[in-house]
Enzyme design. Structure first.
Site: not given
Ligand code: NI
Length: 171
Positions: A46, A51, A94-95, A136-137
């Protein structure tokens, strides 16, 4: 196709509230494709526009099992209209907070409304891993990170680690 750089905490853009998308035009379709390219390249399941530093309310996801055909999802102006009463604990990462994973408790079922790439309104019920990913997103669009749900001790430890790394990188 364009892979864009992913922001990492403590970048302040990750804490800002993103703006609604007024029209699904070519710019938004290109953004969605870039986000999918960036997510698959990472790799991740995701990604939210903030981000990559774009403060717009759009997220992409793909929860297809490894080795199976991709199932890209693009959610524009997503809104959760219903949370289930049952909770579930799953490990999240998370990225924008790379290489860390923590258990988080969230409702195990949600109903989400969003606009798709054709400009149509879609309502979808989701549970399990997909429900977690959606929450989350969408949190990212409001400047909320999953570490905000951890104990203060754990969260502070994560924040300190990345603050230090950022200072080192800045020299
Ligand atoms: Ni994330």
């Amino acid at each position: 196709m364009a892979v864009r750089p992913i922001l990492v905490i403590p970048d302040t853009r990750l804490r800002a509230v993103a703006d609604p998308i007024v029209e699904v035009d070519e710019e938004i379709r290109t953004l969605a494709q870039d986000m999918l390219d960036t997510m698959y390249d990472a790799p991740g399941i995701g990604l939210a526009a903030p981000q990559i530093g774009v403060m717009k309310r759009i997220v992409v996801m793909d929860l297809a099992p490894e080795g199976e055909a991709p199932e890209p999802m693009v959610l524009i102006n997503p809104e959760i209209t219903h949370f289930g009463e049952q909770m579930q604990v799953t490990e999240e990462g998370c990225l924008s907070i790379p290489e860390l994973y923590y258990e988080v408790e969230r409702p195990n079922e949600v109903t989400v409304s969003y606009t798709d790439l054709n400009g149509d309104t879609v309502t979808k019920q989701a549970e399990g891993k997909l429900a977690v990913c959606i929450q989350h997103e969408i949190d990212h669009l409001d400047g909320v990170l999953y570490i905000d749900y951890l104990s203060r001790l754990k969260r502070d430890r994560v924040i300190k680690k990345f603050d230090k790394a950022a200072k080192r990188a800045a020299g």
